[in-house]
Scaffold this motif. Sequence first.
Motif, short mmCIF file in Angstrom:
data_model
loop_
_atom_site.label_atom_id
_atom_site.label_comp_id
_atom_site.label_asym_id
_atom_site.label_seq_id
_atom_site.Cartn_x
_atom_site.Cartn_y
_atom_site.Cartn_z
N THR A 1 9.05 5.07 -5.16
CA THR A 1 8.59 6.40 -4.78
C THR A 1 7.69 6.97 -5.87
O THR A 1 8.00 6.88 -7.05
CB THR A 1 9.80 7.34 -4.57
N GLY A 2 6.56 7.52 -5.43
CA GLY A 2 5.61 8.13 -6.36
C GLY A 2 5.31 9.57 -5.96
O GLY A 2 5.59 10.02 -4.86
N THR A 3 4.75 10.31 -6.88
CA THR A 3 4.39 11.72 -6.65
C THR A 3 2.94 11.83 -6.22
O THR A 3 2.08 11.09 -6.68
CB THR A 3 4.63 12.53 -7.93
N CYS A 4 2.67 12.78 -5.32
CA CYS A 4 1.27 13.06 -4.95
C CYS A 4 1.09 14.58 -4.88
O CYS A 4 2.05 15.32 -4.67
CB CYS A 4 0.90 12.40 -3.63
N VAL A 5 -0.11 15.03 -5.08
CA VAL A 5 -0.41 16.47 -5.13
C VAL A 5 -1.58 16.79 -4.21
O VAL A 5 -2.37 15.93 -3.86
CB VAL A 5 -0.71 16.93 -6.56
N ARG A 6 -1.66 18.05 -3.83
CA ARG A 6 -2.77 18.55 -3.00
C ARG A 6 -2.91 20.04 -3.25
O ARG A 6 -2.03 20.68 -3.85
CB ARG A 6 -2.48 18.31 -1.51
N SER A 7 -4.00 20.62 -2.77
CA SER A 7 -4.19 22.07 -2.83
C SER A 7 -4.06 22.63 -1.42
O SER A 7 -4.71 22.17 -0.49
CB SER A 7 -5.56 22.42 -3.40
N THR A 8 -3.17 23.63 -1.24
CA THR A 8 -2.99 24.26 0.07
C THR A 8 -3.47 25.70 0.08
O THR A 8 -3.25 26.42 1.06
CB THR A 8 -1.50 24.22 0.47
N GLU A 9 -4.12 26.14 -0.97
CA GLU A 9 -4.53 27.53 -1.09
C GLU A 9 -5.37 27.95 0.11
O GLU A 9 -6.37 27.33 0.45
CB GLU A 9 -5.33 27.72 -2.38
N GLY A 10 -4.93 29.04 0.77
CA GLY A 10 -5.68 29.57 1.91
C GLY A 10 -5.36 28.92 3.24
O GLY A 10 -5.86 29.37 4.28
N THR A 11 -4.52 27.89 3.27
CA THR A 11 -4.16 27.23 4.52
C THR A 11 -3.23 28.13 5.34
O THR A 11 -2.32 28.74 4.80
CB THR A 11 -3.45 25.89 4.24
N GLY A 12 -3.47 28.21 6.66
CA GLY A 12 -2.60 28.99 7.51
C GLY A 12 -1.21 28.38 7.56
O GLY A 12 -1.06 27.16 7.67
N CYS A 13 -0.17 29.22 7.51
CA CYS A 13 1.20 28.70 7.46
C CYS A 13 2.14 29.41 8.43
O CYS A 13 3.35 29.25 8.35
CB CYS A 13 1.75 28.79 6.04
N GLY A 14 1.61 30.16 9.35
CA GLY A 14 2.47 30.84 10.33
C GLY A 14 1.64 31.40 11.46
O GLY A 14 0.40 31.41 11.41
N ALA B 1 0.84 -1.20 0.00
CA ALA B 1 0.00 0.00 0.00
C ALA B 1 0.88 1.25 0.00
O ALA B 1 1.97 1.27 0.57
CB ALA B 1 -0.90 0.00 1.23
N TRP B 2 0.38 2.30 -0.64
CA TRP B 2 1.10 3.57 -0.65
C TRP B 2 1.11 4.16 0.76
O TRP B 2 0.13 4.09 1.49
CB TRP B 2 0.44 4.57 -1.59
N SER B 3 2.22 4.75 1.14
CA SER B 3 2.30 5.47 2.41
C SER B 3 1.54 6.79 2.28
O SER B 3 1.11 7.18 1.19
CB SER B 3 3.77 5.76 2.76
N ALA B 4 1.38 7.47 3.43
CA ALA B 4 0.81 8.81 3.38
C ALA B 4 1.77 9.74 2.64
O ALA B 4 2.97 9.53 2.62
CB ALA B 4 0.58 9.34 4.80
N CYS B 5 1.20 10.77 2.02
CA CYS B 5 2.03 11.71 1.27
C CYS B 5 2.86 12.57 2.23
O CYS B 5 2.37 13.00 3.28
CB CYS B 5 1.17 12.62 0.41
N ARG C 1 5.31 9.87 -1.96
CA ARG C 1 4.84 8.75 -1.15
C ARG C 1 5.60 7.51 -1.59
O ARG C 1 6.18 7.48 -2.68
CB ARG C 1 3.33 8.55 -1.30
N THR C 2 5.62 6.50 -0.77
CA THR C 2 6.39 5.30 -1.08
C THR C 2 5.54 4.05 -0.89
O THR C 2 4.52 4.06 -0.19
CB THR C 2 7.64 5.20 -0.18
N ARG C 3 5.99 2.98 -1.53
CA ARG C 3 5.39 1.67 -1.32
C ARG C 3 6.44 0.61 -1.62
O ARG C 3 7.43 0.87 -2.32
CB ARG C 3 4.17 1.45 -2.21
#
Length: 282
Positions: free
Chosen positions: A127-140, A88-92, A104-106
């Motif tokens: 190793t594989g690539t994964c993507v997400r959207s972080t637009e608007g997420t607090g970062c500080g 199974a793929w690991s978490a990203c 992510r890895t498997r």
Amino acid sequence: MEERCDGTALQCPADGAQPDGTSCRADTVGNWGPCILPSTCIGTGERTRVLTGFACQAGACLGTDRTETEVCTANQAGAPCGTPAYGAWSACSFPSTCAETGSRTRTVTRFSCTAGSCSNPQTTTETGTCVRSTEGTGCGTTQYGAWSGCTYAGTCDETAPARARSVTTFTCQAGTCARTTGTELGQCIRNTDGTACAAFSYGSWSACGSFASTCDESGTQSRSVTGKKCSAGACVGFSGTDRRNCSRDTDGTSCGRNGCNDSCSNGTCVYRCLQKKGCRTC
């Protein structure tokens, strides 16, 4: 002279000198094909090649293909075989709060030929690539400036125009952490009840009094006070009394039984032992 079909020409003589089926040129031999094995890990199989023979047919030297097969061998030791098994793929995992591309890895288990069978499992990590959207997420952590001062119109005023401070927030924008600075308004409120809002007028201090006993050296004295104090946001007149502690020296002052020479010492009545009429013998 009789013509003969000797394989040097594609046309055979039409005078019947050579009947159909007569060889008219040397065979051509193709290359051997790959060694076809009955299974991946069995090293003995077959391979084929095409041979073309030429013979006279209706006056023409025509070619006819045939297939030749022979036994072949191949060294399959270590050759990949079977179907890989995937975990199974690991978490990203992302390199930063705002990063939108991560990895992510498997595990992948592959098999190879050993001693004629498909075994020898070897597990590696893919190793594989994964993507997400972080637009608007607090970062500080939000940063706040100091509040501006509150300016009250009068001594007793309990509200004033709003005060302000800067507020800097951090949010993800297009994969990076961007800062935005704005202004926050806050109320100006205070409690002024009891605050002096005009000069006070004081009477004279009274004599020191309110002693608990003849020898008591600690008492109080008072004076009248008039003036104005804030109440519910307004400057209101009032009158009252100030009190403070005071002291006296009572050492040697007569106290206790009449005619017995009892006297005060350090605020306490001390009984004297005298043989006098009316005095008790100590």
